[in-house]
Design a protein around this motif. Sequence first.
Motif, short mmCIF file in Angstrom:
data_model
loop_
_atom_site.label_atom_id
_atom_site.label_comp_id
_atom_site.label_asym_id
_atom_site.label_seq_id
_atom_site.Cartn_x
_atom_site.Cartn_y
_atom_site.Cartn_z
N CYS A 186 0.91 -1.48 0.02
CA CYS A 186 -0.10 0.19 -0.06
C CYS A 186 0.83 1.31 -0.12
CB CYS A 186 -1.04 0.16 1.26
SG CYS A 186 -2.09 -1.13 1.13
N SER A 187 0.29 2.39 -0.50
CA SER A 187 1.07 3.59 -0.59
C SER A 187 1.28 4.11 0.72
CB SER A 187 0.00 4.51 -1.29
OG SER A 187 -1.01 4.83 -0.37
N PRO A 188 2.08 5.02 0.98
CA PRO A 188 2.44 5.67 2.15
C PRO A 188 1.33 6.38 2.95
CG PRO A 188 4.09 6.18 0.71
CD PRO A 188 3.13 5.44 -0.05
N PHE A 189 0.37 6.66 2.01
CA PHE A 189 -0.93 7.58 2.70
C PHE A 189 -1.78 6.65 3.29
CE2 PHE A 189 -5.35 8.81 2.32
CZ PHE A 189 -5.47 10.03 2.87
N GLY A 203 9.21 17.08 5.53
CA GLY A 203 8.98 15.59 5.50
C GLY A 203 8.02 15.31 4.18
N SER A 204 7.28 14.11 4.35
CA SER A 204 6.67 13.72 3.26
C SER A 204 5.18 14.17 3.19
CB SER A 204 6.32 12.13 3.38
OG SER A 204 7.63 11.45 3.48
N TRP A 205 4.76 15.00 4.08
CA TRP A 205 3.35 15.51 4.07
C TRP A 205 3.51 17.07 4.10
CZ3 TRP A 205 1.07 11.28 2.94
CH2 TRP A 205 1.10 10.12 3.45
N MET A 227 -0.63 20.88 6.47
CA MET A 227 -2.13 20.65 7.00
C MET A 227 -2.33 19.22 7.15
SD MET A 227 -3.37 23.48 7.64
CE MET A 227 -5.13 22.71 7.85
N ALA A 228 -1.59 18.22 6.40
CA ALA A 228 -1.78 16.95 6.36
C ALA A 228 -1.10 16.60 7.85
CB ALA A 228 -1.24 16.01 5.23
N SER A 229 0.13 16.96 8.11
CA SER A 229 0.67 16.67 9.47
C SER A 229 -0.24 16.87 10.42
CB SER A 229 1.95 17.15 9.38
OG SER A 229 3.00 16.87 8.38
N LEU A 230 -0.78 18.31 10.39
CA LEU A 230 -1.72 18.56 11.35
C LEU A 230 -2.81 17.75 11.75
CD1 LEU A 230 -2.40 20.84 13.53
CD2 LEU A 230 -3.66 21.92 11.54
N CYS A 265 6.72 15.32 13.74
CA CYS A 265 6.61 15.17 12.28
C CYS A 265 7.52 16.18 11.32
CB CYS A 265 5.07 16.02 11.90
SG CYS A 265 3.54 15.20 12.49
N PHE A 266 8.05 17.12 12.07
CA PHE A 266 9.10 17.86 11.04
C PHE A 266 10.54 17.58 11.67
CE2 PHE A 266 5.17 20.06 11.81
CZ PHE A 266 4.42 20.03 10.72
#
Length: 258
Positions: free
Chosen positions: A33-36, A116-118, A121-124, A226-227
């Motif tokens: 599966c994808s990272p998402f 990073g990868s996101w 807002m996605a990280s939040l 996340c960062f």
Amino acid sequence: MSNKIRNYVIFSYSVFWAMVLGICGTASMVFHCSPFVMRVLSNICAWSPTIVLLAGFKYWCNGITIKKFYKNIFSGKIKAIWLFAVSAITVGATLLTVLITAFIQKQEFSSYWSLGSWSFMASLFFSITTGPTGEESGWRGFLRPLLNEKYGFVKSCILQGIIWAFWHTVLWFVDSDFMGLNMIPYIISNVIVMTGLCFLINLVMNRYNNLLYAIAIHFCFNFLYCFLKVDILFYIILSAVYILIIAGCILFEAKSKK
């Protein structure tokens, strides 16, 4: 330790480890599966303490309804000064540790951070919907009062920290950047830091029983990671910072009772 506490811990561990190895492991190794998708599945796994709580609610919380339970754990006042203080301590501990690490390694402060990868807002979103909202109903809403009643402030915080830390054991081996001897200080750091977070949470929730404080502290801690791009030295220093936080919480609690 009472049977109810022991059983809750065993079930929470078992369900989480089974979900991580079964769901995430299968998704990664079999379906690639994808990272998402993997991130979404890992967020779902983080809800296992709440899943265990709600699935066996009549056993864990006999005599009250789920609605009443949640009303109780969010019943305390929200004091802005306390919410700001414990959130600032949580964020400040991480930032201070990065500053000390940068000074020792003679690096720029900014070099330890990356989007990073996101997106931001996605990280939040992922940070809010994982541990802070997924775990806290179980660990702090249900388990914390039981341990507090049985063991008192200091021993309860230590037990909560140990239980919470070793619940993550499976992640240390399948989702960690550290291997070999570096795993030893990394695991020790996890135990110390999570125990420190439990002291902070208990300190404020003993005064104002509202789960929002625990959610805020958990979020403030998780979000920065996340960062972050750090090595094992960061975790060693972070452990020392949180030992000071634990000592401060113990002294503050002791003085408040005089």
